[in-house]
Design a protein around this motif. Structure first.
Motif, PDB file in Angstrom:
ATOM      1  N   ILE A 180     -34.075  11.973 -52.563  1.00  0.00           N
ATOM      2  CA  ILE A 180     -33.864  10.581 -52.180  1.00  0.00           C
ATOM      3  C   ILE A 180     -33.894   9.920 -53.625  1.00  0.00           C
ATOM      4  CG2 ILE A 180     -36.387   9.855 -51.709  1.00  0.00           C
ATOM      5  CD1 ILE A 180     -35.162   8.324 -49.332  1.00  0.00           C
ATOM      6  N   LYS A 181     -33.129   9.025 -53.366  1.00  0.00           N
ATOM      7  CA  LYS A 181     -32.706   8.072 -54.778  1.00  0.00           C
ATOM      8  C   LYS A 181     -33.310   6.526 -54.364  1.00  0.00           C
ATOM      9  CE  LYS A 181     -30.585  11.131 -57.449  1.00  0.00           C
ATOM     10  NZ  LYS A 181     -30.762  12.263 -56.724  1.00  0.00           N
ATOM     11  N   SER A 182     -33.299   5.741 -55.262  1.00  0.00           N
ATOM     12  CA  SER A 182     -33.554   4.490 -55.246  1.00  0.00           C
ATOM     13  C   SER A 182     -32.962   3.888 -54.522  1.00  0.00           C
ATOM     14  CB  SER A 182     -33.753   3.654 -56.436  1.00  0.00           C
ATOM     15  OG  SER A 182     -34.295   2.503 -56.252  1.00  0.00           O
ATOM     16  N   TYR A 183     -31.509   3.981 -54.551  1.00  0.00           N
ATOM     17  CA  TYR A 183     -30.324   3.054 -53.782  1.00  0.00           C
ATOM     18  C   TYR A 183     -30.290   3.469 -52.155  1.00  0.00           C
ATOM     19  CZ  TYR A 183     -27.119   7.115 -54.148  1.00  0.00           C
ATOM     20  OH  TYR A 183     -26.505   8.345 -53.868  1.00  0.00           O
ATOM     21  N   ASN A 189     -34.449   0.561 -46.196  1.00  0.00           N
ATOM     22  CA  ASN A 189     -35.396  -0.643 -46.014  1.00  0.00           C
ATOM     23  C   ASN A 189     -34.574  -1.572 -45.518  1.00  0.00           C
ATOM     24  OD1 ASN A 189     -37.696   0.536 -47.356  1.00  0.00           O
ATOM     25  ND2 ASN A 189     -37.125  -0.210 -49.389  1.00  0.00           N
ATOM     26  N   LEU A 190     -33.331  -1.706 -45.807  1.00  0.00           N
ATOM     27  CA  LEU A 190     -32.526  -2.737 -44.948  1.00  0.00           C
ATOM     28  C   LEU A 190     -32.117  -2.636 -43.681  1.00  0.00           C
ATOM     29  CD1 LEU A 190     -30.760  -5.331 -45.564  1.00  0.00           C
ATOM     30  CD2 LEU A 190     -28.751  -4.066 -46.168  1.00  0.00           C
ATOM     31  N   LEU A 204     -39.823  -7.244 -47.820  1.00  0.00           N
ATOM     32  CA  LEU A 204     -40.026  -7.878 -49.234  1.00  0.00           C
ATOM     33  C   LEU A 204     -40.802  -6.726 -49.856  1.00  0.00           C
ATOM     34  CD1 LEU A 204     -39.445  -9.787 -51.488  1.00  0.00           C
ATOM     35  CD2 LEU A 204     -41.223 -11.032 -50.712  1.00  0.00           C
ATOM     36  N   THR A 205     -42.075  -6.446 -49.315  1.00  0.00           N
ATOM     37  CA  THR A 205     -43.255  -5.652 -49.971  1.00  0.00           C
ATOM     38  C   THR A 205     -42.678  -4.506 -50.252  1.00  0.00           C
ATOM     39  OG1 THR A 205     -44.835  -6.890 -48.462  1.00  0.00           O
ATOM     40  CG2 THR A 205     -45.345  -4.783 -49.664  1.00  0.00           C
ATOM     41  N   LEU A 206     -42.003  -3.643 -49.370  1.00  0.00           N
ATOM     42  CA  LEU A 206     -41.498  -2.427 -49.711  1.00  0.00           C
ATOM     43  C   LEU A 206     -40.426  -2.669 -50.847  1.00  0.00           C
ATOM     44  CD1 LEU A 206     -40.970  -0.795 -46.204  1.00  0.00           C
ATOM     45  CD2 LEU A 206     -42.763  -0.134 -47.958  1.00  0.00           C
ATOM     46  N   GLU A 207     -39.541  -3.493 -50.679  1.00  0.00           N
ATOM     47  CA  GLU A 207     -38.649  -3.626 -51.703  1.00  0.00           C
ATOM     48  C   GLU A 207     -39.179  -3.953 -53.149  1.00  0.00           C
ATOM     49  OE1 GLU A 207     -34.793  -3.910 -52.022  1.00  0.00           O
ATOM     50  OE2 GLU A 207     -35.507  -2.173 -51.018  1.00  0.00           O
TER      51      GLU A 207
END
Lengths: 426, 404
Positions: A180-183, A189-190, A204-207
């Motif tokens: 898994i990559k950051s993007y 998350n979105l 927001l916290t997870l981001e």
């Protein structure tokens, strides 16, 4: 008998005291890693609005409210921010932390943990255009990942500090998708937020965790406290006033000081093992005599005493061997600590005092000499001169040959002239 | 009243026996240049000769002090040596606080003395090779009553200067060897370069048939072979060329060179541990160090060409250890001097000086550089250094760089 009882009671009290009021007082570092101009400017700005005494009072009050068994940088920062708000003091937490460090209420390691926590919690959304985010594919992996994100609060965040919770969450996520990559996580998350499975706050916290790569965050407040407590119990500090600037020097290509790097990268057990290597070096450097003994069938055949300089070089060789063997130790999992790590570890457990740090550290120059400008330039000049010897016609070809000779005789001269000396054993 | 008379009487006696008189002598300027200046000689007990409280300057084998009205050159040498010997003595008594030196009896200083030293007979027979261009400190002897040789104390002998042709000298060949190694490298490089050029050109001609500069052309062959020949000529005749271009004559007027006077006195001052039996790297290096301390300079016997064509010694000269330094033939190189000077700089001026004086107790004349000298340095550091562990590491690191 009474004395023993009193001692036991005092020890019990001190243990109790240790448990009730956590302390991160700086007892090892001299000049702070954060004593540079930019940090001093933040301190000045902070002190325009409040006093050092008030800052310390707020910090100590906030620290008292922390659960010693569940220390958390995020909770401590929250407590401080709340107190600042209550006292209507509008100051930046960064400046606050620098002042607390200046007053030696915390050391640079704790300062970095608190500053990192502050940075994470003040990171805003990236405000990326939704069209720029590649939506996750609709498959089992995505479903499982979304379920995991939705369960963040219940599964991870309830009992643990945010940094620990995020790490646990991420390790679970890796189990679902190794690559898994950051993007991709950003998209997940979105999606979780858009599907109404998480609140905006949690989104927001997870981001914030993702953007600050919290999964790779090396040290939490609790783990630092655990490491330092173990070290102090096993190696109590002999001199509480001893402090060293050597520990605060920035590590090349890192945003950490030498001491910060030590605690970020090594466990308490590893630190003890590293310190013990230097303990042996120290002992060997003090030897009055070293002999090589030859046996045959258990009977001593000959003894060769080493000269003083051979003893010195033997100590260095033994150190280098032990440094290599350290990486083979199961506690190190193949990690190879460098000499500077060993130095800081030995200082941390009181083997090398602050006054000896610079000199003992300088021993590294023997096997790892610094390259001067002319050492580096000499290599290039030699390369160009070698080409020039062919290109330039005679009789002028002697010029590059002369240049090569001069470089070899001066710049290229060996820094350890005894390396291949047949008249010495070491 | 009685006390006043006693003080006046003492003053009269002291002034009548201890004269201060001015003479021309060689001295060093602040820039370490040699110059001739009028200096006042301390503690003279004679008003007509160089007979002092601590030194008596005599000519050759004589027992009589040189008269002030003797030959001007002789007086000049006597005054220079007396003056600098007094400075050296003051240094050891007042600065280093040497008990041993403070108890010295009056020392006989012989100038223009050419006899060799004999342990039994004091002076070797006049027919034996006369000595020039050097100085030596001789240990005291019991004498030989049956042959009329009286006992003697520690003496310093300054030989006369004598012009010697450079070809008659056995010089230390280490520096020369280093130069030859460099020259050999240069010569090999030039030959290899000529060969490479020729082969590269030849291959190009053979492969493509033509090249802008044909390596077989007469012009190119002359250039290539010519440069190699010139190089080879230079390399083969390096020794005669060097001899032809260098200084031809050598002389050393030891009684007129302050640092040599200090060096010889240092031998006497250190002789409580470093017995004056023969010349070794340790004994010479230690004497050099204290000569440098008294002179306040790491350079000995330099910038004084009028009296010395010898190269002198320089403690700051960079040189790596070679095993030959342990041999008596190389006892007078400046390696040990440089090593001790560097250690003094590591420890600091004051501490370093006391350190070196203490070091002598752990050495003997026969100590080796690699063995007893380094061991003595480490043990002295244990006894004298403020932070022995740290200072020993500093010293060992510096010695390691020197290749010991």
């Amino acid at each position: 008998m009474r004395l023993i009882l009193v001692s036991i009671l005092m020890m019990a009290f001190s243990v109790q005291a240790q448990e009730t009021v956590p302390s991160f007082k700086n007892v090892r570092e001299g000049k702070s890693f954060y004593s540079k101009f930019i940090h001093n400017y933040a301190v000045k700005r902070t002190l325009k609005k409040t006093t050092r005494a008030e800052i310390l009072a707020i910090y100590q009050e906030a620290l008292k409210k922390q659960d010693p068994k569940k220390l958390c940088a995020y909770d401590l920062n929250n407590e401080i921010t709340t107190s600042l708000k209550n006292s209507s003091t509008d100051i930046d937490l960064k400046g606050f932390i620098y002042v607390v460090r200046q007053e030696n209420e915390i050391d640079d390691v704790v300062a970095k943990i608190l500053l990192t926590a502050h940075k994470v919690k003040t990171t805003p959304f990236m405000n990326k255009d939704e069209d720029d985010i590649i939506p996750p594919s609709n498959n089992e992996k995505t479903k499982s990942a979304l379920d995991l994100i939705a369960s963040f609060d219940k599964r991870f965040a309830q009992r643990a500090c945010f940094d620990e919770a995020y790490k646990s969450f991420y390790s679970e996520l890796i189990k679902i998708d190794k690559k898994i990559k950051s993007y991709q996580l950003e998209a997940l998350n979105l999606k979780a937020f858009q599907d109404g499975r998480i609140t905006e706050d949690l989104y927001l916290t997870l981001e914030q965790g993702r953007l600050n790569e919290l999964e790779a965050s090396p040290l939490s407040l609790a783990s630092y406290q655990q490491k330092i407590t173990t070290l102090r119990i096993q190696y109590p500090l002999r001199d509480l006033t001893e402090k060293s600037d050597f520990t605060s020097v920035k590590v090349k290509k890192m945003k950490s000081s030498r001491r910060q790097k030590l605690f970020e990268n090594y466990t308490d057990m590893q630190i003890i093992l590293m310190g013990n290597v230097i303990k042996k070096l120290r002992a060997r450097l003090e030897y009055d005599a070293v002999e090589i003994s030859g046996y045959k069938e258990g009977v001593l055949q000959e003894t060769i005493p080493l000269d003083p300089m051979e003893r010195f070089r033997f100590a260095i060789k033994a150190l280098r061997k032990e440094m290599t063997l350290l990486s083979l130790n199961t506690f190190f999992n193949g990690r190879t600590p460098d000499y500077m790590d060993l130095m800081i570890a030995s200082y941390e457990i009181g083997i090398i005092p602050a006054s000896e740090m610079e000199v003992v550290a300088s021993l590294e120059e023997i096997w790892n000499p610094k390259k001067t400008f002319w050492d580096k330039a000499g290599v290039w000049i030699k390369v160009f001169s070698s080409v020039a010897t062919i290109v330039i016609p005679p009789p002028y070809g002697f010029i590059p040959a002369l240049v090569i000779l001069v470089i070899e005789a001066t710049v290229g001269k060996k820094k350890q002239p005894n390396t291949n000396d047949p008249s010495v054993l070491f | 009243m009685k006390n006043i008379i006693l003080i006046i009487a003492f003053f009269i006696i002291a002034t009548s026996f201890s004269h201060g008189k001015s003479f021309k002598a060689v001295v060093r300027t602040e820039n370490n240049r040699a110059t001739e200046e009028m200096v006042e000689l301390e503690d003279l007990v004679s008003d007509s000769s160089f007979d002092g409280k601590y030194f008596k300057i005599v000519k050759g084998k004589s027992d009589e002090a040189i008269k002030f009205d003797a030959d001007a050159d002789l007086v000049f040498r006597a005054a220079t040596s007396y003056y600098h010997l007094s400075l050296a003595r003051n240094y050891f008594v007042n600065k280093v606080k040497s008990e041993y030196v403070s108890q010295f009896e009056k020392m006989i200083i012989r100038i223009e003395h050419s006899n060799q030293f004999s342990e039994l007979g004091h002076f070797a027979h006049d027919n034996l090779d006369p000595q020039f261009n050097n100085a030596l400190t001789v240990p005291g002897g019991k004498g030989l009553a049956s042959r009329g040789v009286k006992p003697w104390g520690t003496e310093i002998w300054f030989r006369s200067k004598k012009k010697i042709h450079i070809s008659d000298l056995n010089t230390n060949g280490l520096a020369n060897q280093e130069f030859k190694v460099l020259m050999r490298g240069f010569r090999n490089q030039i030959h290899m370069q000529s060969l490479q050029r020729f082969l590269a050109g030849a291959v190009t001609v053979l492969v493509s048939g033509s090249t802008r500069s044909d390596p077989f052309s007469t012009d190119n062959l002359i250039r290539t072979v010519g440069s190699s020949l010139i190089m080879e000529f230079g390399y083969q005749f390096i020794d005669p060329i060097t001899k032809a271009t260098s200084r031809k004559w050598y002389w050393l007027d030891t009684a007129l060179i302050p640092e040599i006077i200090y060096h010889e006195y240092a031998h006497a001052a250190l002789s409580d541990s470093l017995v004056l039996s023969h010349s070794t790297a340790i004994i010479e290096g230690m004497a050099d160090f204290f000569a440098g301390q008294i002179a306040g300079s790491p350079k000995l016997a330099k910038h004084i060409k009028k009296y010395n064509t010898f190269n002198g010694k320089n403690a700051k000269r960079k040189q790596d250890y070679v095993i030959q330094f342990e041999m008596s033939e190389y006892a007078n190189t400046d390696f040990v001097f440089g090593l001790l000077w560097e250690i003094k700089n590591i420890l600091g001026e004051e501490k370093g000086e006391a350190f070196m004086f203490d070091l002598r107790k752990r050495l003997t004349t026969n100590s080796t550089i690699r063995g007893q000298l380094i061991d003595g340095i480490l043990k002295t550091c244990d006894a004298v250094c403020d932070h022995p562990f740290v200072d020993k590491i500093r010293i060992l690191t510096a010695l390691n760089i020197k290749g010991i």
